[in-house]
Design a protein around this motif. Structure first.
Motif, PDB file in Angstrom:
ATOM      1  N   LYS A  10     -18.011   2.804   0.868  1.00  0.00           N
ATOM      2  CA  LYS A  10     -16.914   2.280   1.727  1.00  0.00           C
ATOM      3  C   LYS A  10     -16.308   3.423   2.552  1.00  0.00           C
ATOM      4  CE  LYS A  10     -15.228  -1.501  -1.245  1.00  0.00           C
ATOM      5  NZ  LYS A  10     -14.184  -1.859  -2.198  1.00  0.00           N
ATOM      6  N   LEU A  11     -16.077   4.565   1.873  1.00  0.00           N
ATOM      7  CA  LEU A  11     -15.478   5.727   2.547  1.00  0.00           C
ATOM      8  C   LEU A  11     -16.373   6.193   3.690  1.00  0.00           C
ATOM      9  CD1 LEU A  11     -13.346   8.044   2.583  1.00  0.00           C
ATOM     10  CD2 LEU A  11     -14.759   9.236   0.923  1.00  0.00           C
ATOM     11  N   PHE A  12     -17.695   6.220   3.450  1.00  0.00           N
ATOM     12  CA  PHE A  12     -18.641   6.676   4.481  1.00  0.00           C
ATOM     13  C   PHE A  12     -18.610   5.736   5.690  1.00  0.00           C
ATOM     14  CE2 PHE A  12     -23.001   6.139   6.210  1.00  0.00           C
ATOM     15  CZ  PHE A  12     -23.133   7.376   6.822  1.00  0.00           C
ATOM     16  N   LEU A  13     -18.509   4.396   5.409  1.00  0.00           N
ATOM     17  CA  LEU A  13     -18.487   3.443   6.522  1.00  0.00           C
ATOM     18  C   LEU A  13     -17.196   3.548   7.331  1.00  0.00           C
ATOM     19  CD1 LEU A  13     -20.063   0.408   4.646  1.00  0.00           C
ATOM     20  CD2 LEU A  13     -21.099   1.626   6.554  1.00  0.00           C
ATOM     21  N   ALA A  39      -9.296   3.865   1.867  1.00  0.00           N
ATOM     22  CA  ALA A  39      -9.678   5.242   2.196  1.00  0.00           C
ATOM     23  C   ALA A  39      -9.091   5.696   3.532  1.00  0.00           C
ATOM     24  CB  ALA A  39     -11.191   5.347   2.222  1.00  0.00           C
ATOM     25  N   GLU A  40      -8.987   4.749   4.481  1.00  0.00           N
ATOM     26  CA  GLU A  40      -8.504   5.151   5.819  1.00  0.00           C
ATOM     27  C   GLU A  40      -7.025   5.550   5.792  1.00  0.00           C
ATOM     28  OE1 GLU A  40      -7.984   0.649   5.614  1.00  0.00           O
ATOM     29  OE2 GLU A  40      -9.320   2.185   4.816  1.00  0.00           O
ATOM     30  N   ARG A  41      -6.281   5.159   4.725  1.00  0.00           N
ATOM     31  CA  ARG A  41      -4.845   5.494   4.643  1.00  0.00           C
ATOM     32  C   ARG A  41      -4.610   6.731   3.778  1.00  0.00           C
ATOM     33  NH1 ARG A  41      -1.831  -0.287   4.425  1.00  0.00           N
ATOM     34  NH2 ARG A  41      -3.405  -1.482   5.498  1.00  0.00           N
ATOM     35  N   ILE A  42      -5.659   7.193   3.095  1.00  0.00           N
ATOM     36  CA  ILE A  42      -5.483   8.361   2.203  1.00  0.00           C
ATOM     37  C   ILE A  42      -6.199   9.538   2.851  1.00  0.00           C
ATOM     38  CG2 ILE A  42      -5.880   9.224  -0.142  1.00  0.00           C
ATOM     39  CD1 ILE A  42      -6.120   6.260  -1.020  1.00  0.00           C
ATOM     40  N   GLU A  64       0.806  -1.224   0.000  1.00  0.00           N
ATOM     41  CA  GLU A  64       0.000   0.000   0.000  1.00  0.00           C
ATOM     42  C   GLU A  64       0.844   1.281   0.000  1.00  0.00           C
ATOM     43  OE1 GLU A  64      -0.835  -2.772   1.510  1.00  0.00           O
ATOM     44  OE2 GLU A  64      -2.680  -3.138   0.419  1.00  0.00           O
ATOM     45  N   SER A  65       2.144   1.132   0.223  1.00  0.00           N
ATOM     46  CA  SER A  65       3.024   2.317   0.248  1.00  0.00           C
ATOM     47  C   SER A  65       3.065   3.014  -1.116  1.00  0.00           C
ATOM     48  CB  SER A  65       4.443   1.909   0.651  1.00  0.00           C
ATOM     49  OG  SER A  65       4.876   0.849  -0.193  1.00  0.00           O
ATOM     50  N   VAL A  66       2.652   2.309  -2.166  1.00  0.00           N
ATOM     51  CA  VAL A  66       2.734   2.909  -3.513  1.00  0.00           C
ATOM     52  C   VAL A  66       1.507   3.771  -3.824  1.00  0.00           C
ATOM     53  CG1 VAL A  66       4.046   0.909  -4.292  1.00  0.00           C
ATOM     54  CG2 VAL A  66       1.613   1.000  -4.778  1.00  0.00           C
TER      55      VAL A  66
END
Length: 948
Positions: free
Chosen positions: A490-493, A456-459, A426-428
């Motif tokens: 997904k982002l909302f959840l 989404a939680e990492r961005i 996910e680092s990319v």
């Protein structure tokens, strides 16, 4: 001066002058005139008016002039059939000419004159030429038989030419053998059921002897014929392989591919631990590599065949990766094919050099090739786990080039890498987000949106990124809209407080402003989930996803087996079975590889049904057409309320499956409480008279059959245990296993549906392809509750036999399509023919005797059933449970003879005589039927019922 002068003249009144020259007394002038006629004919002028004059020139000793006249004759015989008869006498004379070249020329021309009126006159000369002392004449006559068969098959059979052809297989001259094989193969192709090429070890030995000495095309015919033979055991298989192997070094690529086909087929029968097996694998690689040094068109054909071979046996070419590296001057079609094979051969041992090559290809100028190269890097990462990190860094280097189409392909494959290795690379993501603005292709935009939604939680600015896509929501393709809707939910959840407005906006766009039903449905599902149970929504939308598999583009195993049997033909280039593209009346045979050594399929079981020669198929079963086409065109909506009429005795088990109780269907109370319908296996209300006790014995025939031993009540019909029909890997997590049963006169398909995916499955429907006995669902597939992950539901589907009919291969094959909310999935299964045995299948004894005599003896097939430890009465009882009725029994010299009858749902009667020797575990079964294709399947049913 050359013959080109004949093509330059365009005088008027030419026909008249030619007529005069053709009737000239001077031989040279005659020859010149015929050359002019042929020249005019070649450029398309109509010179048919000169037919009688040209035919008169046949009476000559000059071979060149004779050839020209015969050429003219072949061209115009069809339009002038009455005049063509004039030439018959000359043919007959020429077939007895002392010069073998003239004899052969005459017989060759005879085969090319496709005029019914004169074919019968040609039989006698052809018969003489088939037995000619000169091999050149015999080999020409052999091909002529195939041509004559095409014009008038019945005539060829009546005249006994086919037997003469079979005798030519034993000829001393290899070219005659090759042509006889070619002619018989051609004839057998148009008559798949005729056993023309009766291959046995002695014949095979003759063919292998001829193989070393005949021309390259002769070798191809013989090798193709060998490929249709199934050896008796692994020793014979090895012996044939040893004698075919030298053909691998032939200069002609068609011979090489035909030899590869034979070896690939016979290797199936060799045990893998055999030393020779390893040697053969090593010998197969060099000829395949050599094919790649030919011109591009031949390379392409070779590569398409190699693609099949590598899928079946990758070990053959695992050390030959370098020959598939792309050359700068290869045409694009060769480059793409090589790339495909490189990925199939990629392994931990060679991945470093493969990646270095692929990175190089990604900087080429050909856009299609570059795209495929970038995809290939992603496929390597998924296939070889140890190389994943190196692949990801290679893809990042490519993204840094900022070449638009390279960046977009890279993002699509990185999405797949995330699916295969979650929480690893996910680092990319930061690098990917930098390229967001340059994405303009739907697939790349959808992949990027999926990545943003999934992580989404990492961005930090995920909401801003998705909002930027939302601005032009209605201009996006459906693929992007669906992905965007899911990503924002997904982002909302994950971040409910910050994104409430965004989720309302997307749900409103999807449900109110869109006219796409898929998008609206998904929008409403999310809306209801979020408003009624946010916890459940989280479990559904953010559920853990199954890992994607490495090889998604492999050819389905049964199709691959068939294509391996067609190596070196068009089927191996198209990667489609011949039935998919061959049109016309010719029967296309489905070929299969022999059973693997040690697989448990004995040679005996494969020989079942070969004892009785096959007649023309019964009128009840039309011939087979394009099967895949039918399945793909299926209407998968649940069947409408038109249910086939059901007799009252069928009420048990049919009720719930048919929708809403049978009362409304049949218009009135039919007795029995509704709750009874729930028990699917219940016995019928009234036992049909045909099943009960022993029939009354009349005089005459009754005494002959001696029906003293009464047959007791039947036991229940045998139901096979459920087998896996559709593995979860092939159906996006849906696993289907099942079996068939006949209960109370109703055929039922018992299914177990298991959800091995992470999402809920709904909206099930089922459809069958046309099949040999018209099997079709008699009602909808009743899956009343959604199928949750890891849940299994058992369903019984009632079947009717009133659907469309088409002969299948094998006869009891059933092709099924199952639809749910995820996709449509296809599988095929085989049902026991005993399902079709009806309850009124007991024939009157007098009728039995008359029918047995009436059915031709050719339709009788004899089988042996081994390891049965039952006496005749117990066997009779058992069989009666499956609607196989004993008409009579008599005892002769310590041997019980049972006479049995079966009636199929399509009205076909199958009669049998079963001999049971006291104390012997072997039963002898003789079966007679007007449709002999069913004999071997009926025998399998006898065996199944008696052994279980």
């Amino acid at each position: 001066m050359t013959d080109s002068k004949y093509f330059t003249t365009t005088k008027k009144g030419e026909i008249f002058e030619l007529k005069a020259e053709l009737n000239s007394d001077k031989k040279e002038k005659k020859k010149e005139a015929v050359k002019k006629v042929i020249a005019s004919m070649t450029v398309g002028k109509d010179v048919s008016a000169l037919f009688p004059d040209v035919v008169n020139c046949m009476q000559t000793d000059n071979l060149e002039l004779k050839k020209l006249v015969y050429l003219y004759l072949m061209n115009y015989a069809k339009s002038q059939p009455d005049m063509a008869i004039m030439a018959v006498n000359t043919f007959v004379k020429d077939c007895e000419d002392p010069n073998p070249l003239i004899r052969a020329l005459a017989v060759r021309t005879m085969g090319c004159i496709r005029v019914d009126k004169i074919t019968e006159y040609l039989c006698e000369p052809l018969r003489k030429c088939l037995k000619d002392e000169d091999p050149y004449v015999r080999k020409t006559a052999a091909v002529c038989v195939a041509k004559l068969h095409d014009i008038n098959a019945q005539l060829v059979e009546d005249q006994g030419f086919l037997d003469t052809l079979k005798d030519l297989i034993s000829d001393s001259n290899p070219m005659v053998v090759a042509n006889a094989v070619a002619a018989l193969s051609e004839i057998a192709e148009s008559h798949p059921n005729s056993n023309l090429l009766d291959l046995n070890p002695q014949t095979i030995n003759k063919l292998l002897t001829a193989l070393n000495e005949c021309t390259e095309w002769g070798q191809i015919f013989i090798l193709d014929c060998l490929a249709n033979y199934t050896p008796r055991d692994d020793r014979e298989s090895q012996s044939i392989c040893e004698r075919v192997t030298p053909r691998l070094s032939h200069a002609n690529s068609a011979v090489v591919l035909s030899a590869v086909k034979v070896l690939m087929k016979f290797m199936e029968m060799l045990p893998k631990d055999l030393d020779y097996y390893g040697t053969l694998l090593k010998k197969l690689a060099p000829p395949l590599v050599t094919l790649l040094s030919a011109e591009p068109e031949l390379q392409y054909v070779a590569l398409r065949n190699i693609n099949l071979i590598v899928q079946k046996r990758p070990e053959i070419l695992k050390h030959e990766m370098k020959v598939f590296f792309v050359k700068y001057n290869d045409p694009i079609y060769v480059k793409l094919e090589k790339l495909d094979i490189m990925i199939r051969l990629a392994s931990q041992a060679n991945i470093a050099q493969v990646l270095a090559e692929l990175k190089e290809y990604a900087t080429e100028v050909d856009v299609d090739f570059v795209r495929k190269a970038v995809r290939a890097i992603g496929r390597c990462a998924i296939k070889v786990e140890q190389s994943a990190e190196r692949c990801v860094s290679t893809l990042l280097d490519l993204i840094q080039t900022k070449v638009n189409y390279v960046v977009q392909e890279a993002i699509v494959v990185i999405k797949d890498i995330f699916r295969k290795y979650p929480n690893k690379y996910e680092s990319v993501i930061a690098t990917l987000c930098e390229n967001l603005d340059s994405l303009d292709e739907p697939e790349a935009r959808a992949a990027m949106i999926w990545i943003v939604g999934e992580y989404a939680e990492r961005i930090d600015n995920a909401d801003e990124l998705l909002e930027s896509f939302l601005e032009g929501f209605h201009d996006e393709s459906t693929q992007v809209q669906l992905q965007l809707l899911t990503a924002i939910v997904k982002l909302f959840l994950k971040k409910p407080t910050e994104t409430q407005e965004l989720v309302q906006q997307v749900l409103s766009l999807a449900t109110q402003d869109s006219d796409n039903p898929d998008l609206r449905d998904r929008g409403y599902i999310y809306w209801r989930l979020l408003s009624t149970d946010p916890v459940a929504a989280k479990e559904v939308v953010l559920a853990e996803k199954p890992l994607i598999s490495e090889e998604t583009d492999l050819i389905e195993p049964t199709l691959l087996e068939e294509l391996i049997c067609h190596i070196g033909t068009l089927a191996s280039v198209y990667h489609k079975p011949p039935s998919a593209f061959v049109e016309g009346s010719r029967g296309v045979q489905h070929r299969r590889l022999p059973p693997r050594a040690g697989s448990g399929e004995s040679a005996e079981s494969s020989d079942v049904g070969q004892s009785g020669p096959s007649e023309a198929p019964s009128a009840v079963i039309p011939s087979q057409g394009d099967l895949l086409g039918d399945l793909l065109n299926l209407d998968l909506a649940p069947p409408t309320a038109t249910v086939p009429s059901v007799q009252p005795s069928m009420q048990m088990g049919a009720m719930d499956l048919l929708g809403g109780g049978l009362d409304s269907l049949l218009g009135g109370d039919i007795g029995g409480s509704p709750s009874m319908g729930a028990s699917l296996g219940a016995a019928p209300a009234a036992m049909p008279a045909a099943l009960g006790g022993a029939p009354a014995v009349g005089g005459g025939l009754g005494d002959l059959f001696d029906l003293g031993g009464g047959v007791g009540m039947p036991t229940g019909a045998y139901i096979a245990p459920k087998t896996l029909w559709l593995p979860a890997m092939k159906a996006k997590g849906l696993e289907i296993s099942g079996t068939f049963a006949r209960r109370g006169g109703i055929i039922q398909m018992d299914l177990s549906l298991t959800n091995k995916a992470m999402s809920v499955m709904t909206d099930f429907a089922i459809q069958f392809n046309r099949n040999s006995f018209g099997m079709a669902p008699a009602g909808p597939l009743q899956v009343l509750t959604p199928l949750s992950p890891n849940q299994t539901i058992d369903v019984s589907l009632p079947l009717s036999t009133s659907g469309p009919v088409m002969k299948m291969e094998p006869l009891n094959n059933l092709q099924v399509a199952v639809k749910n909310n995820i996709d449509v999935f296809y599988f095929s299964c085989q049902y026991p023919i005993s399902l079709l045995f009806v309850e009124d299948g007991k024939m009157e004894r007098q009728v039995f005797l008359a029918t047995w005599k009436d059915i031709p003896n050719d339709n009788e097939a004899q089988f042996q059933i081994k390891d049965i430890h039952l006496n005749s009465d117990a066997a009779s009882n058992k069989l009666q449970g499956s609607n196989i009725f004993t008409i009579a029994k008599r005892t002769v010299e310590g041997q019980d003879m049972l006479y049995l009858s079966i009636k199929l749902t399509n009205g076909i009667w199958v009669l049998a005589e079963m001999r049971v020797q006291t104390g012997s575990p072997i039963y002898t079964l003789s079966i007679k039927c007007r449709a002999p294709e069913v004999n071997q399947f009926v025998c399998q049913c006898y065996e199944l019922v008696l052994k279980n």
